[in-house]
Design a protein around this motif. Sequence first.
Motif, PDB file in Angstrom:
ATOM      1  N   ALA A 239       0.823  -1.211   0.000  1.00  0.00           N
ATOM      2  CA  ALA A 239       0.000   0.000   0.000  1.00  0.00           C
ATOM      3  C   ALA A 239       0.862   1.268   0.000  1.00  0.00           C
ATOM      4  O   ALA A 239       0.582   2.230  -0.731  1.00  0.00           O
ATOM      5  N   LEU A 240       1.917   1.264   0.811  1.00  0.00           N
ATOM      6  CA  LEU A 240       2.736   2.473   0.960  1.00  0.00           C
ATOM      7  C   LEU A 240       3.736   2.664  -0.182  1.00  0.00           C
ATOM      8  O   LEU A 240       3.965   3.793  -0.627  1.00  0.00           O
ATOM      9  N   ALA A 241       4.353   1.571  -0.641  1.00  0.00           N
ATOM     10  CA  ALA A 241       5.391   1.700  -1.674  1.00  0.00           C
ATOM     11  C   ALA A 241       4.873   2.361  -2.951  1.00  0.00           C
ATOM     12  O   ALA A 241       5.553   3.237  -3.508  1.00  0.00           O
ATOM     13  N   PRO A 242       3.686   2.002  -3.483  1.00  0.00           N
ATOM     14  CA  PRO A 242       3.198   2.704  -4.680  1.00  0.00           C
ATOM     15  C   PRO A 242       2.986   4.198  -4.448  1.00  0.00           C
ATOM     16  O   PRO A 242       3.132   5.000  -5.375  1.00  0.00           O
ATOM     17  N   MET A 243       2.629   4.577  -3.211  1.00  0.00           N
ATOM     18  CA  MET A 243       2.468   5.998  -2.907  1.00  0.00           C
ATOM     19  C   MET A 243       3.801   6.725  -3.036  1.00  0.00           C
ATOM     20  O   MET A 243       3.891   7.805  -3.640  1.00  0.00           O
ATOM     21  N   HIS A 280       9.985 -13.602  -0.207  1.00  0.00           N
ATOM     22  CA  HIS A 280       8.722 -13.112  -0.755  1.00  0.00           C
ATOM     23  C   HIS A 280       8.475 -11.671  -0.349  1.00  0.00           C
ATOM     24  O   HIS A 280       8.026 -10.844  -1.142  1.00  0.00           O
ATOM     25  N   LYS A 281       8.752 -11.356   0.905  1.00  0.00           N
ATOM     26  CA  LYS A 281       8.521  -9.999   1.394  1.00  0.00           C
ATOM     27  C   LYS A 281       9.425  -9.003   0.686  1.00  0.00           C
ATOM     28  O   LYS A 281       8.994  -7.913   0.318  1.00  0.00           O
ATOM     29  N   LYS A 286      10.792  -4.708  -3.905  1.00  0.00           N
ATOM     30  CA  LYS A 286      11.727  -4.368  -4.980  1.00  0.00           C
ATOM     31  C   LYS A 286      11.053  -4.314  -6.340  1.00  0.00           C
ATOM     32  O   LYS A 286      11.488  -3.593  -7.234  1.00  0.00           O
ATOM     33  N   GLN A 287       9.958  -5.059  -6.515  1.00  0.00           N
ATOM     34  CA  GLN A 287       9.193  -4.961  -7.756  1.00  0.00           C
ATOM     35  C   GLN A 287       8.587  -3.569  -7.911  1.00  0.00           C
ATOM     36  O   GLN A 287       8.444  -3.061  -9.020  1.00  0.00           O
ATOM     37  N   ASP A 292      17.591  -1.683  -6.562  1.00  0.00           N
ATOM     38  CA  ASP A 292      18.714  -1.120  -5.822  1.00  0.00           C
ATOM     39  C   ASP A 292      18.325  -0.711  -4.407  1.00  0.00           C
ATOM     40  O   ASP A 292      19.145  -0.160  -3.657  1.00  0.00           O
ATOM     41  N   LEU A 293      17.112  -0.955  -4.021  1.00  0.00           N
ATOM     42  CA  LEU A 293      16.653  -0.636  -2.663  1.00  0.00           C
ATOM     43  C   LEU A 293      17.279  -1.585  -1.646  1.00  0.00           C
ATOM     44  O   LEU A 293      17.341  -2.795  -1.864  1.00  0.00           O
ATOM     45  N   HIS A 294      17.743  -1.040  -0.513  1.00  0.00           N
ATOM     46  CA  HIS A 294      18.150  -1.893   0.605  1.00  0.00           C
ATOM     47  C   HIS A 294      16.898  -2.207   1.430  1.00  0.00           C
ATOM     48  O   HIS A 294      16.154  -1.306   1.822  1.00  0.00           O
ATOM     49  N   SER A 295      16.652  -3.494   1.661  1.00  0.00           N
ATOM     50  CA  SER A 295      15.526  -3.848   2.526  1.00  0.00           C
ATOM     51  C   SER A 295      15.896  -5.053   3.378  1.00  0.00           C
ATOM     52  O   SER A 295      16.699  -5.894   2.970  1.00  0.00           O
TER      53      SER A 295
END
Length: 298
Positions: A239-243, A280-281, A286-287, A292-295
């Motif tokens: 929900a938050l990432a697309p924002m 999976h998380k 990253k999709q 290049d995101l650190h998670s």
Amino acid sequence: MRVGVWLVGAYGNVAAATMTGAAALKRGLASGIGMVTERKEFLRLDLCAPSDLVFGGYDIREGNPYASAREFARRTQAVPLELVEAVREDLEGWGRHVRSGTVRHAGPAVLPLASASVRGAPVRGRALVERMAGDLKAFQARARLDRVVVVNLASAEGEAPGLSRVRTLAALERLLAQDRPVPPSALYAWAAFEAGSAYVNFTSSLGSAVPALEALARERRLPHMGRDAKTGETLMKSALAPMFAARHLKVLSWEGHNLLGNLDGAVLQDPGHQKAKLAHKDATLKQILGADLHSRVR
């Protein structure tokens, strides 16, 4: 239309909440708040009512749905204990449809949770798939059901390397004959398709995501879906990432924490199970935001 809902992990917390909620809806003790199918967009569809649902399933432990729901209510207060008591008759009735599942290649974290009879069960390979398909057919006949849907609610499995390349049932059967690792979630999906049932994977486990099983589902014209229901931390990410992406913000790092109790939390202490779940998380995030995101999830 009478629909059977066959829950894999029938004595778990999610199953307890599901069955208690369905019984409460049937008896008019709860509203449809939180049910997507109660939105106006769905009202024109000919969907079955909660009163048309009959539950059964598999579990690897001894127990019954009523006892599970009571313990769930006592420990979590997620549902009122008096509501569990009000639907006791339904829970005990559905408990008569629960059968023993399998722990074949389920992993070392799951094996100690199983009853002695499940751990020592001699049936394996294709015979195990046929036995489980028989359980589903018997459930449909016994409860006079129009159709059955198998829903996997079991704890997350470890990774199943190599199965994503298995494209034919013959190849899958050879793996079973050699007692090679084919996880329970895939066996449950296979049994569902053999029995003419749909399959929903609520977990991050492999389930029906094997090319050979996908081909079988297409051949039998059976729906199957899911690979993690995204009801907690992953729901918030999706929900938050697309924002953030829509606002053209650069997210450099995303740290996540899962607070898990019950048996799912215990199973995920095992590094093998944890690795598959966390992959999976991370993939979801990253999709959406870029590789290049650190998670990290802990």
